[in-house]
Design a protein around this motif. Structure first.
Motif, mmCIF file in Angstrom:
data_model
loop_
_atom_site.group_PDB
_atom_site.id
_atom_site.type_symbol
_atom_site.label_atom_id
_atom_site.label_comp_id
_atom_site.label_asym_id
_atom_site.label_seq_id
_atom_site.Cartn_x
_atom_site.Cartn_y
_atom_site.Cartn_z
ATOM 1 N N LEU A 139 36.642 -21.673 55.929
ATOM 2 C CA LEU A 139 36.249 -22.030 57.288
ATOM 3 C C LEU A 139 37.436 -22.319 58.177
ATOM 4 O O LEU A 139 37.401 -22.034 59.369
ATOM 5 C CB LEU A 139 35.303 -23.247 57.264
ATOM 6 N N TYR A 166 25.502 -19.484 54.104
ATOM 7 C CA TYR A 166 26.007 -19.400 52.740
ATOM 8 C C TYR A 166 24.878 -19.804 51.809
ATOM 9 O O TYR A 166 24.121 -20.732 52.115
ATOM 10 C CB TYR A 166 27.175 -20.372 52.525
ATOM 11 N N ILE A 184 34.205 -22.157 50.009
ATOM 12 C CA ILE A 184 33.516 -22.125 51.303
ATOM 13 C C ILE A 184 34.316 -22.909 52.342
ATOM 14 O O ILE A 184 34.611 -22.405 53.426
ATOM 15 C CB ILE A 184 32.082 -22.677 51.176
ATOM 16 N N SER A 185 34.678 -24.133 52.007
ATOM 17 C CA SER A 185 35.395 -24.965 52.985
ATOM 18 C C SER A 185 36.776 -24.385 53.290
ATOM 19 O O SER A 185 37.232 -24.423 54.437
ATOM 20 C CB SER A 185 35.513 -26.406 52.504
ATOM 21 N N GLY A 186 37.433 -23.821 52.300
ATOM 22 C CA GLY A 186 38.740 -23.213 52.520
ATOM 23 C C GLY A 186 38.670 -22.012 53.442
ATOM 24 O O GLY A 186 39.600 -21.742 54.192
ATOM 25 N N ASP A 225 39.264 -27.557 62.002
ATOM 26 C CA ASP A 225 38.529 -28.806 61.917
ATOM 27 C C ASP A 225 37.085 -28.540 61.572
ATOM 28 O O ASP A 225 36.445 -27.631 62.137
ATOM 29 C CB ASP A 225 38.600 -29.569 63.245
ATOM 30 N N ILE A 226 36.551 -29.331 60.676
ATOM 31 C CA ILE A 226 35.151 -29.190 60.260
ATOM 32 C C ILE A 226 34.427 -30.479 60.603
ATOM 33 O O ILE A 226 34.908 -31.572 60.318
ATOM 34 C CB ILE A 226 35.051 -28.919 58.753
ATOM 35 N N ARG A 227 33.270 -30.346 61.211
ATOM 36 C CA ARG A 227 32.445 -31.492 61.536
ATOM 37 C C ARG A 227 31.087 -31.292 60.894
ATOM 38 O O ARG A 227 30.435 -30.261 61.132
ATOM 39 C CB ARG A 227 32.304 -31.643 63.043
ATOM 40 N N LEU A 228 30.651 -32.223 60.072
ATOM 41 C CA LEU A 228 29.364 -32.135 59.404
ATOM 42 C C LEU A 228 28.294 -32.793 60.248
ATOM 43 O O LEU A 228 28.520 -33.853 60.828
ATOM 44 C CB LEU A 228 29.420 -32.805 58.031
ATOM 45 N N PHE A 236 32.247 -24.746 46.512
ATOM 46 C CA PHE A 236 32.369 -25.525 47.748
ATOM 47 C C PHE A 236 33.804 -25.507 48.268
ATOM 48 O O PHE A 236 34.022 -25.471 49.484
ATOM 49 C CB PHE A 236 31.860 -26.952 47.555
ATOM 50 N N ALA A 237 34.776 -25.501 47.377
ATOM 51 C CA ALA A 237 36.179 -25.405 47.798
ATOM 52 C C ALA A 237 36.428 -24.057 48.473
ATOM 53 O O ALA A 237 37.121 -23.982 49.497
ATOM 54 C CB ALA A 237 37.109 -25.603 46.602
#
Length: 125
Positions: free
Chosen positions: A117, A72, A113-115, A120-123, A110-111
């Motif tokens: 995905l 992205y 992008i994260s939405g 569970d998201i792991r940074l 950013f909302a």
């Protein structure tokens, strides 16, 4: 079971001001290639065209995508058309490119992008 995906977000608020220096001199000086050469303030004021820096960025983007990472890109308050085109080309698809002109748009980006995905998201660094 969701397969693990690698995601990377590349964001900038301006032009390239650094390039990779892979010369033998840089390797000797820093004992670890490649070295990042930062354009001086004077070079930036003089409008030094970051042609090699842009080429380095484009090559890195292609490598990242070739290795299976979704890329992205976000242009934040960027007005330079060369930089905007570079970020569009770097993104995995047109839907992976965002041009945010305000703080509010950046938060929404950013909302979005994260939405998109899901799960569970792991940074990681």
């Amino acid at each position: 079971v969701n397969p693990k995906k690698k995601i990377m977000v590349l964001m900038t608020d301006g032009n390239n001001t650094a390039r990779l220096d892979t010369s033998a001199q840089a390797e000797g000086d820093y004992n670890a290639p490649p070295h990042i050469y930062q354009f001086s303030e004077q070079e930036q004021e003089d409008g030094v065209e970051p042609v090699q820096a842009n080429a380095d960025t484009a090559a890195l983007c292609e490598t990242i995508k070739d290795e299976g990472t979704e890329l992205y890109t976000i242009a934040f308050q960027v007005t330079n058309p060369v930089t905007l085109n570079l970020l569009q080309d770097c993104a995995s698809t047109g839907r992976h490119y965002f041009n945010s002109t305000s703080n509010e748009e950046l938060v929404q980006t950013f909302a979005d992008i994260s939405g998109g995905l899901g799960g569970d998201i792991r940074l990681m660094k």
